[in-house]
Design an enzyme around this catalytic site. Structure first.
Site, PDB file in Angstrom:
ATOM      1  N   ALA A 194       1.163  -1.190   0.078  1.00 40.72           N
ATOM      2  CA  ALA A 194       0.008  -0.270  -0.121  1.00 40.72           C
ATOM      3  C   ALA A 194       0.441   1.064  -0.086  1.00 40.72           C
ATOM      4  CB  ALA A 194      -1.030   0.286   1.539  1.00 40.72           C
ATOM      5  N   VAL A 198       4.909  -1.260   2.924  1.00 39.75           N
ATOM      6  CA  VAL A 198       4.824   0.561   3.249  1.00 39.75           C
ATOM      7  C   VAL A 198       5.315   0.286   1.600  1.00 39.75           C
ATOM      8  CG1 VAL A 198       4.994   2.526   4.039  1.00 39.75           C
ATOM      9  CG2 VAL A 198       4.078   0.804   5.348  1.00 39.75           C
ATOM     10  N   LYS A 199       4.930   1.065   0.995  1.00 43.06           N
ATOM     11  CA  LYS A 199       5.355   1.588  -0.769  1.00 43.06           C
ATOM     12  C   LYS A 199       5.488   2.859  -0.472  1.00 43.06           C
ATOM     13  CE  LYS A 199       3.872  -0.180  -5.326  1.00 43.06           C
ATOM     14  NZ  LYS A 199       3.515  -0.449  -6.262  1.00 43.06           N
ATOM     15  N   LEU A 200       7.547   3.049  -0.748  1.00 43.90           N
ATOM     16  CA  LEU A 200       7.717   4.361  -0.889  1.00 43.90           C
ATOM     17  C   LEU A 200       8.204   4.524  -2.122  1.00 43.90           C
ATOM     18  CD1 LEU A 200       8.995   3.708   2.229  1.00 43.90           C
ATOM     19  CD2 LEU A 200       7.052   5.199   2.677  1.00 43.90           C
TER      20      LEU A 200
END
Ligand code: G3P
Length: 217
Positions: free
Chosen positions: A56, A82-84
């Protein structure tokens, strides 16, 4: 090799998950927009269906806000990654969130040097975008090869998640090179099962089965 499905469409995720083909899911703001759903709500639903990592993506641009959003997303479920974005701030946030034990997927990677930095920042996954490089006449597969070589040279544990996969040949080439994961739209994953000789052979078998009056149940 792991298969992630690149979508936020619940029905498509359920169908593929039931076949045992899905090892995880990736989403991004464009896919969330396409789903027409609230990010937290749809991500929670996806996490309740799929056991593996569900990426996400944050929407903040500075590290502190990315960290705050990442912590919020990580509360949804244990399998959140966690997508960064691969920016300097994204790398700072990656270091902090991965040090807290959260899975991090660093996305929008277009060079091997970027991938090297993500690994040093503790990324769980690096997402090089194959199709978007091909779109501008560069070689997406060459990037996957370079990252594989560099990670193997130094023993980095970051998994190569080949993204922006548009064709079955992208999947095949990623598998040949040794990408750890591919993420692809549901239609590309389903297309992997197709072969014209399978269709032709099956048509003959069905014709002969009918002619022979074969019935099993
Ligand atoms: O996982 C990244 C992917 O969603 C991007 O794909 O086809 O929009 O370049 P595409």
């Amino acid at each position: 090799m792991k298969f992630f499905v690149d979508t936020a469409e619940i029905d498509a995720i359920k169908e593929l998950n039931d076949t045992g083909m899905v090892d995880g899911v990736t989403t991004n703001p464009s896919l969330i927009k396409k789903s027409g759903r609230d990010i937290l709500e749809v991500t929670r639903e996806i996490c309740s269906i799929v056991d593996g990592p569900v990426s996400a993506e944050v929407v903040a641009l500075n590290a502190d806000d990315m960290i705050a959003e990442g912590r919020e997303l990580a509360k949804i479920a244990e399998n959140i990654a966690v997508k960064l974005p691969l920016t300097w701030d994204g790398l700072k946030a990656c270091k902090v969130l991965s040090s807290e034990g959260k899975m991090v997927n660093v996305t929008l990677c277009f060079s091997a040097n970027q991938a090297l930095l993500a690994a040093k920042a503790g990324a769980t996954f690096i997402s090089p975008f194959i199709g978007r490089l091909d779109d501008i006449n560069l070689d997406g597969m060459e990037l996957i090869e370079d990252i594989r070589t560099i990670y193997d040279n130094f023993g980095f544990k970051t998994e190569i998640l080949a993204a922006s996969i548009r064709s079955v040949n992208h999947v095949l080439d990623s598998a040949r090179i040794g990408a750890d994961v591919i993420t692809a739209p549901p239609e590309v994953i389903k297309k992997l099962a197709s072969h014209p000789l399978t269709d032709a052979g099956l048509a003959t078998f069905m014709k002969d089965a009918e002619a022979a009056g074969i019935k099993i149940v």
